[in-house]
Motif scaffolding. Structure first.
Motif, PDB file in Angstrom:
ATOM      1  N   GLY B   2       0.820  -1.214   0.000  1.00 30.65           N
ATOM      2  CA  GLY B   2       0.000   0.000   0.000  1.00 30.65           C
ATOM      3  C   GLY B   2       0.847   1.253   0.000  1.00 30.65           C
ATOM      4  N   PRO B   3       0.267   2.367  -0.420  1.00 36.05           N
ATOM      5  CA  PRO B   3       1.024   3.619  -0.478  1.00 36.05           C
ATOM      6  C   PRO B   3       1.534   4.059   0.887  1.00 36.05           C
ATOM      7  CG  PRO B   3      -1.308   4.006  -0.834  1.00 36.05           C
ATOM      8  CD  PRO B   3      -1.126   2.527  -0.841  1.00 36.05           C
ATOM      9  N   ARG B   4       0.783   3.711   1.948  1.00 34.44           N
ATOM     10  CA  ARG B   4       1.219   4.144   3.274  1.00 34.44           C
ATOM     11  C   ARG B   4       2.513   3.462   3.656  1.00 34.44           C
ATOM     12  NH1 ARG B   4      -4.360   3.641   6.499  1.00 34.44           N
ATOM     13  NH2 ARG B   4      -4.015   1.519   5.828  1.00 34.44           N
ATOM     14  N   ILE B   5       2.567   2.121   3.416  1.00 31.06           N
ATOM     15  CA  ILE B   5       3.783   1.405   3.768  1.00 31.06           C
ATOM     16  C   ILE B   5       4.935   1.901   2.918  1.00 31.06           C
ATOM     17  CG2 ILE B   5       4.891  -0.856   3.815  1.00 31.06           C
ATOM     18  CD1 ILE B   5       2.324  -2.081   4.583  1.00 31.06           C
ATOM     19  N   LYS B  11      10.875   6.585   3.962  1.00 31.21           N
ATOM     20  CA  LYS B  11      11.375   7.335   5.117  1.00 31.21           C
ATOM     21  C   LYS B  11      12.447   6.550   5.863  1.00 31.21           C
ATOM     22  CE  LYS B  11      10.430   7.850   9.799  1.00 31.21           C
ATOM     23  NZ  LYS B  11      10.984   6.613  10.230  1.00 31.21           N
ATOM     24  N   GLU B  12      12.225   5.245   6.031  1.00 35.46           N
ATOM     25  CA  GLU B  12      13.203   4.422   6.760  1.00 35.46           C
ATOM     26  C   GLU B  12      14.526   4.359   6.022  1.00 35.46           C
ATOM     27  OE1 GLU B  12      13.176   2.961   9.717  1.00 35.46           O
ATOM     28  OE2 GLU B  12      11.234   3.880  10.104  1.00 35.46           O
ATOM     29  N   ALA B 215      -1.305   1.122  10.845  1.00 39.46           N
ATOM     30  CA  ALA B 215      -1.495   0.134  11.905  1.00 39.46           C
ATOM     31  C   ALA B 215      -0.119  -0.312  12.395  1.00 39.46           C
ATOM     32  CB  ALA B 215      -2.276  -1.056  11.360  1.00 39.46           C
ATOM     33  N   SER B 216      -0.075  -0.881  13.622  1.00 42.10           N
ATOM     34  CA  SER B 216       1.249  -1.218  14.153  1.00 42.10           C
ATOM     35  C   SER B 216       1.932  -2.280  13.293  1.00 42.10           C
ATOM     36  CB  SER B 216       1.149  -1.670  15.602  1.00 42.10           C
ATOM     37  OG  SER B 216       0.302  -2.783  15.711  1.00 42.10           O
ATOM     38  N   VAL B 217       1.139  -3.188  12.702  1.00 48.24           N
ATOM     39  CA  VAL B 217       1.748  -4.192  11.829  1.00 48.24           C
ATOM     40  C   VAL B 217       2.383  -3.504  10.619  1.00 48.24           C
ATOM     41  CG1 VAL B 217       1.300  -6.175  10.364  1.00 48.24           C
ATOM     42  CG2 VAL B 217       0.196  -6.002  12.579  1.00 48.24           C
ATOM     43  N   GLY B 222       7.028  -1.740   7.547  1.00 48.99           N
ATOM     44  CA  GLY B 222       7.818  -0.639   6.993  1.00 48.99           C
ATOM     45  C   GLY B 222       9.223  -0.614   7.553  1.00 48.99           C
ATOM     46  N   LYS B 223       9.375  -1.033   8.831  1.00 47.13           N
ATOM     47  CA  LYS B 223      10.703  -1.038   9.431  1.00 47.13           C
ATOM     48  C   LYS B 223      11.501  -2.263   9.008  1.00 47.13           C
ATOM     49  CE  LYS B 223      10.342   2.194  13.002  1.00 47.13           C
ATOM     50  NZ  LYS B 223      11.275   3.129  12.399  1.00 47.13           N
ATOM     51  N   SER B 224      10.794  -3.339   8.598  1.00 39.42           N
ATOM     52  CA  SER B 224      11.523  -4.552   8.216  1.00 39.42           C
ATOM     53  C   SER B 224      12.120  -4.452   6.823  1.00 39.42           C
ATOM     54  CB  SER B 224      10.601  -5.770   8.217  1.00 39.42           C
ATOM     55  OG  SER B 224       9.816  -5.793   9.340  1.00 39.42           O
TER      56      SER B 224
END
Lengths: 370, 369
Positions: B2-5, B11-12, B215-217, B222-224
């Protein structure tokens, strides 16, 4: 430098340590935990190696195979065919195969030059070499029993009479545990001090300190002394565990051991202070701490890999790894005793490194005051 | 995705790679370490310094000693003339071993009597001592075989014919270099993910992240992804260096290897995120990475075999992702393994990945407050 001011700073540093017990945990609990884990976990003495035996029945073969059953080094598994044994080797169920052909007994009686096929999994080359030597030992024992049964003795032109000094049983723990102490103290020294200066900068308390009349030397000394005391406590614990728990003989004197440890502690703390002073961002300081301390101490110190066997450029490079000198002192003081040429040469190198790291830290932190 | 991820991933990446020094610390040290450690980490000993104390002037002893002088494994450092000189040269580490030939040596051999050679070895490093002892035995055995044939000695009724599979010359570099690939991949993955949540917490952007619609997932995914991409690229570079620089033969299936890299990265990231979710500050994150990494390396079978460990410690190694990955690396490099032989290794890694990711998500949600 002023004694009273320094005392005050040290008091402050001690209070910080006592209030945030993580430093005490690093200095005391960590060595216990790591030494327990590694002291038991790290060993190069192979025992109970799974070994495949492929042999059709014959009296001579039974004799030889019995030697493998009785040896403490092997757990023999019988396989009916070579194909089954090969597949077991490929799947890492066994580390080696001893193969006797179906005409083994006949050839031995007739011509006296029967072949014994030995195949080892060479992936772990070190282990494979040891396995080969153990198999050779069983073979030699069998040969001399055979000769005895025929009323003669096994006669080979030259036999080697091996005398291993300092560690006759070749117990790998006797040299790995002292080496582990060096690695653990490297880690602890870096972990203890790697953040203590940058923390003051980050929290803005460094400026407050600078507004007081204390000198930069006072500040650094006040960081050094409490962590030195903590580190030496961890060191003492490690030595006690090595001697009492792992039964590593300590042949040298405690005085030499602790003088050398004190020197090394200065180097390790100096390295940590330097990282802490230079690194501006904690991600980078973490990377530097891992890159500069643990991995070189593990691989380039002579703890497990022999320094003499490395190519010359790498051997030269190992001279900037402080743990190298400490490992040499520890292995000698534990294993052999106070051998002055070894102890003094390495201690001199440690002195030079301590002076270098602490001096550099002092210079760099002075610059920051401008 | 998704665009959010996607936005979070960008950013990451920026957070990790924006700083030039940070970029360098991710790329240069691993490759440098591979080169240095690849040469340094070897159990093959050579240039063993030795001294000779020969009380026998005969031809046989010279013939035997010539074999040591001609061997690339040994390096003669000193000739001793008295028994009392033996202890100092060994104590001071000037030589690793002393070969002592008694006065009767040549006479015994020529009279068809068995002769003895005494070898005194410095046992301070017992592994080196054992290896040096094996080399001495090999040289003497070669001498024996020739002498026995030339002078009509009886030969033993059965001979050992030793062959080593997968690594015929028993080069320990073939064993260690694939291990370093695993080691450095683990370090990079843990460093990129282990500090990522704590960094947000410290700089206060964590709250901002929480009030976004993510969402936290999604945050964890995104961090992974950056850790995964960086780990994959670095692993590939290090693998290429192992094959093309160190000439370690790659005999197995590339797919089997990359399936291993994939699950290994997932489990490394899971553990990194777990550490990251627990720690409040980056200092704690660093400590966590250290505390996981050091035992993970030492107990992985990288240098010392897991089979030599006590049973309780062996069970503990099942929690170590590096343990499985080393088997996959060495299997695909040297043993020519395909994916089917390595099934249990993949299963172990996948289980670790699943457990650590789940735990990381749970910890993340419960420490948000």
């Amino acid at each position: 430098m002023n004694g009273m001011r320094l005392r005050g700073l040290i008091r402050k540093e001690f209070l910080q340590i006592v209030r945030d017990p993580s430093a005490i945990a690093i200095a005391v609990a960590l060595p216990i935990f790591l030494l327990l884990l590694f002291g038991y976990g790290v060993s190069l003495n192979a025992r109970r190696v799974p070994l495949a035996l492929v042999a059709p029945y014959s009296p001579q073969a039974q004799e030889l195979l019995g030697g493998f059953d009785r040896s403490p080094y092997f757990v023999p598994h019988r396989y009916a065919t070579m194909a089954a044994a090969k597949s077991a080797l490929g799947r890492r169920r066994v580390d080696g195969i001893v193969w006797l052909r179906s005409d083994f007994g006949r050839r031995m009686l007739a011509q006296g030059n029967a072949g014994i096929g030995v195949f080892v999994n060479g992936v772990d080359a070190n282990n494979a070499g040891l396995l080969e030597a153990y198999i050779r030992g069983v073979w030699l024992g069998w040969l001399s029993r055979q000769a005895q049964d025929q009323g003669s003795t096994l006669s080979v032109p030259v036999t080697v009479e091996q005398r291993i000094w300092f560690n006759a049983a070749l117990r790998s723990r006797n040299y790995l545990v002292p080496g582990l102490i060096a690695i653990i103290m490297t880690l602890i020294g870096a972990l203890l001090t790697a953040q203590v200066v940058s923390r003051e900068w980050e929290r803005g308390t460094m400026e407050a300190l600078m507004a007081t009349p204390v000198s930069m030397g006072d500040i650094l000394l006040s960081k050094l002394i409490p962590y030195f005391v903590l580190g030496m406590a961890g060191m003492a614990l490690s030595v006690v565990m090595a001697v009492w728990l792992f039964a590593v003989p300590l042949r040298g004197s405690l005085l030499v051991l602790f003088s050398a440890s004190g020197l090394f502690m200065l180097v390790a703390l100096g390295m940590g202070l330097l990282i802490s002073t230079v690194a501006k961002n904690q991600f980078i300081s973490a990377t530097i701490a891992i890159v500069a301390t643990f991995l070189p101490a593990f691989i380039l110190s002579g703890f497990i890999f022999d320094l003499n066997s490395m190519p010359v450029p790498i051997r030269l490079l190992t001279h900037i790894v402080a743990a190298r000198y400490f490992v040499a002192i520890l292995q000698t003081v534990f294993g052999a005793g106070d051998v002055w040429p070894v102890v003094l040469a390495n201690a001199a190198a440690l002195c030079a490194m301590a002076a270098f790291f602490l001096g550099l830290t002092w210079r760099l932190s002075r610059k920051r005051l401008d | 995705m998704g665009p959010r991820i996607r936005a979070l991933v960008i950013k990451e990446f920026l957070a990790l790679l924006r700083d030039k020094v940070a970029r360098m610390t991710l790329i240069v040290p691993p490759l440098l370490q591979l080169i240095i450690f690849g040469y340094a980490a070897t159990f093959n000993i050579r240039d063993i310094p030795y001294a000779v104390y020969n009380q026998d002037g005969g031809a046989a002893s010279h013939e035997l000693l010539a074999r040591f002088q001609g061997s690339p494994v040994f390096l003669q450092r000193a000739v001793l003339t008295a028994e009392r000189q033996i202890a100092p040269v060994i104590d001071d580490k000037r030589v690793l071993l002393v070969i002592h030939i008694g006065p009767q040596f040549s006479r015994d051999l020529l009279a068809h009597r068995p002769a003895r050679v005494q070898v005194i070895i410095d046992g301070r490093n017992s592994n080196t001592a054992a290896l040096a002892g094996n080399y001495v035995n090999q040289v003497v055995q070669a001498f024996d075989t020739e002498w026995a044939a030339a002078h009509g000695w009886q030969v033993p009724p059965a001979q050992l014919v030793v062959r080593s599979w997968f690594n015929p010359d028993l080069l320990s570099r073939w064993f260690i270099v694939p291990g370093i690939v695993g080691l450095l991949t683990l370090v990079v993955t843990l460093l990129t993910t282990g500090l990522s949540v704590a960094r947000e917490r410290e700089s206060g952007t964590f709250d901002q992240l929480l009030v976004t619609p993510l969402a936290s997932v999604e945050i964890l995914i995104g961090k992974s992804i950056p850790g995964f991409v960086i780990g994959l690229i670095e692993a590939t570079a290090i693998l290429a260096a192992a094959v093309f620089w160190f000439d370690v033969p790659f005999t197995g299936s590339l797919w089997a290897l990359y399936l291993g890299v994939f699950v290994f990265l997932l489990s490394g990231i899971g553990i990194g995120l777990m550490i990251s979710s627990i720690s409040v500050t980056q200092q704690q994150g660093t400590l966590g990475v250290f505390l996981f990494m050091v035992p993970a390396v030492i107990l992985s079978g990288f240098a010392t075999p897991i089979a030599n460990m006590p049973l309780a410690v062996q069970y503990l190694t099942y929690l170590d992702p590096l343990r499985y990955f080393l088997v996959i690396l060495r299997g695909t490099f040297l043993q020519g393994d395909g994916a089917s032989v390595l099934g249990s290794q993949y299963a172990g890694l996948a289980a670790l990945a699943l457990a650590s990711m789940t735990l990381a998500a749970w910890l993340f949600r419960h420490r948000m407050a």
